[in-house]
Scaffold this motif. Structure first.
Motif, mmCIF file in Angstrom:
data_model
loop_
_atom_site.group_PDB
_atom_site.id
_atom_site.type_symbol
_atom_site.label_atom_id
_atom_site.label_comp_id
_atom_site.label_asym_id
_atom_site.label_seq_id
_atom_site.Cartn_x
_atom_site.Cartn_y
_atom_site.Cartn_z
ATOM 1 N N LEU A 65 -17.409 25.192 -31.023
ATOM 2 C CA LEU A 65 -18.861 25.361 -31.075
ATOM 3 C C LEU A 65 -19.411 26.117 -29.868
ATOM 4 O O LEU A 65 -20.565 26.556 -29.875
ATOM 5 C CB LEU A 65 -19.554 24.003 -31.176
ATOM 6 N N SER A 66 -18.601 26.291 -28.846
ATOM 7 C CA SER A 66 -19.022 27.069 -27.690
ATOM 8 C C SER A 66 -19.096 28.557 -28.001
ATOM 9 O O SER A 66 -19.787 29.306 -27.302
ATOM 10 C CB SER A 66 -18.054 26.854 -26.522
ATOM 11 N N ARG A 114 -18.512 17.286 -28.621
ATOM 12 C CA ARG A 114 -18.503 18.361 -29.616
ATOM 13 C C ARG A 114 -17.144 19.061 -29.632
ATOM 14 O O ARG A 114 -16.424 19.062 -28.644
ATOM 15 C CB ARG A 114 -19.567 19.409 -29.276
ATOM 16 N N GLN A 134 -15.605 18.519 -38.041
ATOM 17 C CA GLN A 134 -16.173 17.269 -37.555
ATOM 18 C C GLN A 134 -16.998 17.537 -36.306
ATOM 19 O O GLN A 134 -16.589 18.303 -35.436
ATOM 20 C CB GLN A 134 -15.058 16.267 -37.215
ATOM 21 N N ASN A 135 -18.153 16.925 -36.237
ATOM 22 C CA ASN A 135 -18.989 16.990 -35.031
ATOM 23 C C ASN A 135 -19.860 15.733 -35.008
ATOM 24 O O ASN A 135 -20.717 15.574 -35.857
ATOM 25 C CB ASN A 135 -19.873 18.237 -35.053
ATOM 26 N N PRO A 136 -19.555 14.827 -34.049
ATOM 27 C CA PRO A 136 -18.621 14.941 -32.930
ATOM 28 C C PRO A 136 -17.176 14.750 -33.359
ATOM 29 O O PRO A 136 -16.903 14.258 -34.458
ATOM 30 C CB PRO A 136 -19.067 13.802 -32.009
ATOM 31 N N SER A 189 -21.973 27.807 -36.127
ATOM 32 C CA SER A 189 -21.943 26.920 -37.294
ATOM 33 C C SER A 189 -20.539 26.870 -37.867
ATOM 34 O O SER A 189 -19.669 27.683 -37.514
ATOM 35 C CB SER A 189 -22.912 27.416 -38.373
ATOM 36 N N SER A 222 -11.988 19.973 -27.169
ATOM 37 C CA SER A 222 -13.389 19.595 -27.014
ATOM 38 C C SER A 222 -13.903 20.144 -25.687
ATOM 39 O O SER A 222 -13.268 20.978 -25.044
ATOM 40 C CB SER A 222 -13.522 18.070 -27.089
ATOM 41 N N THR A 233 -16.496 22.162 -23.078
ATOM 42 C CA THR A 233 -17.204 23.442 -23.011
ATOM 43 C C THR A 233 -16.327 24.434 -22.270
ATOM 44 O O THR A 233 -15.349 24.051 -21.621
ATOM 45 C CB THR A 233 -18.530 23.286 -22.251
ATOM 46 N N GLN A 256 -15.772 10.133 -29.127
ATOM 47 C CA GLN A 256 -16.697 9.719 -28.083
ATOM 48 C C GLN A 256 -15.874 9.387 -26.839
ATOM 49 O O GLN A 256 -14.754 8.869 -26.940
ATOM 50 C CB GLN A 256 -17.558 8.541 -28.499
#
Length: 828
Positions: A317-318, A313, A297-299, A322, A378, A380, A302
């Motif tokens: 993903l950091s 995100r 899932q992305n995002p 993909s 989630s 970074t 919220q």
């Protein structure tokens, strides 16, 4: 790296002594959460289920070539098969010999025996099949923990061939059985040796971003992956399953007639043949095949962050570009992930046995995946975040009084994950989006939408939440301060680099330093320790110090005599003058006196310490029954009693060591700050005392330990005098600070409940202590609050390993009582 020697072989979990009603299969986050209900029965008795109890399509079968026998292993695939053999069907439904289940913190195994066909010419020993589900808990690798994927490995051992079939349906991607879904099969190579993967990708045709139906996500893609040498097929369940039962294989075909989830139910299947009879050895041959399940899932949520409402995100993903990249890594990483997870499970078993018994080993093992199954990583590497759903009770987002009962798990496993849970609450409040002076109840009315409460009308638990976050804040700071590996609150904290990220723009607990150790990529650096811990503490507290003071000042004004309000046990209703709630607030004020030490604020240290000393004296007068036998539920409710579970924080934060020989070595201060004001003998009533041991008087511990022994029921310790129901998280908080005998009795009662309860959902924390141990009305299930079961473990390592030494007086008291009873018997 610290490794624990593991006796279990690959694909096997540690032995399990308890028989819970539900077992985890694939549990990774609130939306990838698959369980086996009726787990005391064979796994083919029911379909697996989502945590809500909603059944989902997931079946595993086996056939033996030339035997015309098909064996259901998991799920009710036989519902699609004719149970009566005839020539037209070409197969006969039989059931294997089920050897039972076992589990540890990351793994659940099911074992079976498949009988040899009559035509088999070799020795007729059956083939042993094991289904091994791994959702790895990796405390040394947040990178791996952030990946929303799990493993299923099928192990086979024997001397004749067996075919194995696995399928899933569209219920994994929507809570609405009428939803239209689409699917595809992708194939890709891995490396230059011709090895590759096949992946089914299934999603809603029209995704509903950041929405749920029946608590299931209505956005995201399920990835179901297998090695390229297996057979595949997508089609109607009523066609695929009987054909596999008859032929033992699939056709490598794809039905591309996209339709509703239960419209001629499309299923997505893989099949593998184990050629065990190819071996010329006299010993049984072995083989295995591995599948993975991932929900991408992305995002993921919220969040009303400091920069405004933001689509968040996933953390993975950091490091990966993909979904395919992260899932390829995940598939190839199995051996490493399994090794890290086994290390955690083995250490947990050692520590749990030392703190309790075999039953306690099983209880915390059963709990671990459930806690993390409510979370999503989630943010970074500069600013990692761990989001949490209040599963089943109301779906709130980042509820403080749900994080609080869970926090012993995080302190034991990886304290940085607790910091990541608190971070969004602190960031949101600092940004000015929450108008009240007390700590907020949650970040949003329903996960996955952390839209905040700009009107300040979140659930009203002001004292509860202020006390909770202050206690957790100091616990987090204490976990940073240790000088030796043995003194660390988590055995994995000291592993890795001790470098400190001084960049003021990043989190005090950033993941900018991802390490490779012992040939393993993707490991965290160390958590705290010595000078690094002091620096991290100061950096973390400095950014939000005004908030900690604001929350504490609210407690100073209102905690000693609480107004009519809810505590975390909101299902019991509001009440004024709650004894247990007042204690939490006072401990929160005391915690602030040590949080202030992290930033060298001597004035606040003195101020909050002396207020807490004054309040605890008054609290003792208000909250204890007239005969001194127990704590009252409320100051003005004579004849009532309560489980005083908030007493746990006094010990966890090392306050109980004050005035003892262990106090100087306990890591509850960051500097040599001044002592509280020492009163003279003629101090006015209620003034701080200098002639006592510990913060909360020892007599309170002794009193409650004896009381719990008196009021314990068949399945545990009731929450208070109003009802016979209990909360398992609070039972462990309360039992952790009792005598060993009482702690053992409560643990045995909970273990008996696990074996006998009629509840039929993932580990409930709210249940009746009498009758059938069933639901008291509200159906709580799969909630992360069961992290409170780790209370014994966290306490065993708290205060540099000295916390339990500070409770030795309870054993002395118990021994005196035992001796008195024996003397009385002798006299009689």
């Amino acid at each position: 790296m610290r490794w624990i020697v593991i006796a279990a072989t690959a694909g096997s979990a540690l032995a399990s002594t308890l028989t819970p009603p539900v077992l985890p299969l694939i549990v990774r986050n609130p939306y990838l959460s698959t369980w086996l209900g009726d787990a005391r029965l064979p796994p083919w008795h029911e379909w697996p289920m989502f945590w809500t109890g909603e059944r989902i399509g997931f079946s595993i079968m086996a056939t033996v070539p030339d035997s015309e026998q098909v064996y259901p292993l998991l799920g009710r695939a036989h519902d699609s098969l004719s149970l009566d053999y005839n020539q037209e069907h070409g197969y006969n439904v039989s059931f294997p010999t089920y050897l039972g289940s076992s589990f540890d913190a990351s793994t659940t195994n099911f074992s079976y025996l498949i009988p040899a066909p009559k035509s088999h010419t070799k020795a007729s020993s059956p083939v042993e099949l094991t289904l091994s589900f791994l959702s790895p808990i990796t405390p040394t690798s947040t990178l791996r923990q952030s990946i929303p994927a799990s493993y299923l490995t099928v192990h086979a051992k024997g001397s004749f061939s067996v075919n194995v079939y696995v399928d899933i349906n569209g219920q994994w991607v929507s809570g609405n059985r009428g939803s239209q879904i689409v699917w595809e099969l992708s194939q890709r190579q891995l490396g230059d040796e011709g090895e590759g993967l096949k992946t089914w990708k299934i999603r809603r045709e029209t995704e509903l971003l950041l929405s749920e139906e029946r608590d299931q996500a209505e956005w995201g893609t399920l990835y179901f992956t297998a090695p390229s040498d297996v057979r595949h097929e997508a089609g109607t369940s009523g066609f695929l399953r009987p054909r596999f039962a008859r032929t033992g294989t699939l056709q490598n075909e794809i039905d591309d007639d996209y339709r509703g989830i239960m419209d001629e139910e499309p299923v997505f299947a893989f099949a593998k043949t184990f050629h065990l009879d190819a071996s010329t050895s006299s010993t049984p041959a072995t083989d295995s095949v591995m599948f993975t399940f991932a929900l991408i899932q992305n995002p993921v949520t919220q969040f009303a962050s400091a920069r405004g409402l933001t689509f968040m995100r996933p953390l993975w993903l950091s490091w990966f570009s993909s979904a395919e990249a992260v899932l390829d890594f995940h598939y190839l990483d199995y051996n490493t992930a399994a090794k890290l997870a086994s290390n955690y499970s083995a250490q947990l078993a050692v520590d749990a046995y030392a703190s309790g018994s075999d039953d306690y080993v099983d209880i915390v093992a059963l709990t671990a995946r459930q806690v993390l199954g409510a979370t999503v990583f989630s943010g970074t590497p500069d600013d990692p975040i761990l989001f949490l759903k209040e599963i089943s009770s109301n779906g709130n987002f980042q509820t403080i009084d749900v994080i609080f009962p869970a926090f012993p798990f995080f302190l034991y496993t990886n304290p940085r994950w607790l910091a990541y849970l608190l971070e969004p609450l602190i960031e949101h409040t600092l940004s000015g989006q929450y108008p009240n002076k007390y700590a907020m109840h949650d970040l949003g009315a329903h996960f996955p939408n952390a839209t905040g409460h700009a009107d300040g009308r979140d659930e009203y638990m002001p004292l509860e939440e202020c006390g909770n976050i202050l206690i957790m804040g100091l616990a987090l700071l204490n976990s940073l301060k240790y000088d030796t590996e043995a003194a660390a609150g988590s055995v994995w904290s000291s592993l890795g680099s001790s470098s400190f990220d001084a960049n003021p723009a990043t989190s005090a607990f950033s993941l900018r330093t991802i390490e490779t150790r012992d040939g393993i990529f993707g490991l965290d650096d160390s958590w705290g320790g010595s000078a690094k811990g002091v620096k991290q503490a100061k950096k973390w507290v400095s950014k939000s110090y005004r908030l900690w003071k604001q929350w504490t000042n609210y407690l100073v004004d209102l905690t000693l005599e609480p107004e009519h309000q809810l505590s975390t046990d909101d299902f019991a209703g509001p009440l004024q003058l709650q004894t247990n709630l007042a204690l939490k607030g006072i401990l929160g004020i005391k915690a602030m006196s040590q949080i202030a030490e992290a930033v060298d604020n001597a004035e606040d240290v003195k101020y909050y310490r002396n207020i807490s000393e004054t309040y605890i004296k008054k609290w003792e007068e208000f909250g204890v029954s007239r005969d001194g036998s127990h704590a009252k539920l409320a100051y003005d409710w004579y004849g009532s009693w309560t489980t005083l579970y908030n007493l746990y924080a006094d010990t966890l934060l090392c306050f109980h060591l004050e005035g003892t020989s262990s106090s100087s070595s306990a890591p509850n201060t960051f500097h040599n700050s001044q002592k509280s004001l020492a009163p003279s003998d003629n101090k006015p009533h209620g003034a701080p005392r200098s002639d006592k041991t510990g913060f909360v008087p020892r007599s309170i511990y002794q009193m409650q330990s004896s009381w719990y022994d008196a009021v314990r029921q068949k399945y545990g310790l009731p929450l208070d005098s109003r009802h016979l129901y209990t909360k398992s998280d609070w039972e462990f908080f309360a039992a952790a600070v009792t005598s060993k005998d009482v702690r053992t009795e409560i643990l045995q009662s909970v273990a008996r409940w696990v074996n006998e309860t009629t509840t039929d959902r993932p580990f409930t924390d709210l249940y009746e202590t009498e009758g059938t141990g069933g639901w008291p009305g509200a159906h709580f299930m799969a909630r992360p609050v069961t992290g409170g079961h780790f209370a014994f473990l966290t306490l065993a390592k708290a205060c540099g390993g000295k916390a339990m030494d500070g409770l030795a007086f309870l054993e002395d008291d118990q021994n005196e009582k035992t001796e008195t009873k024996e003397n009385a018997k002798h006299e009689l």
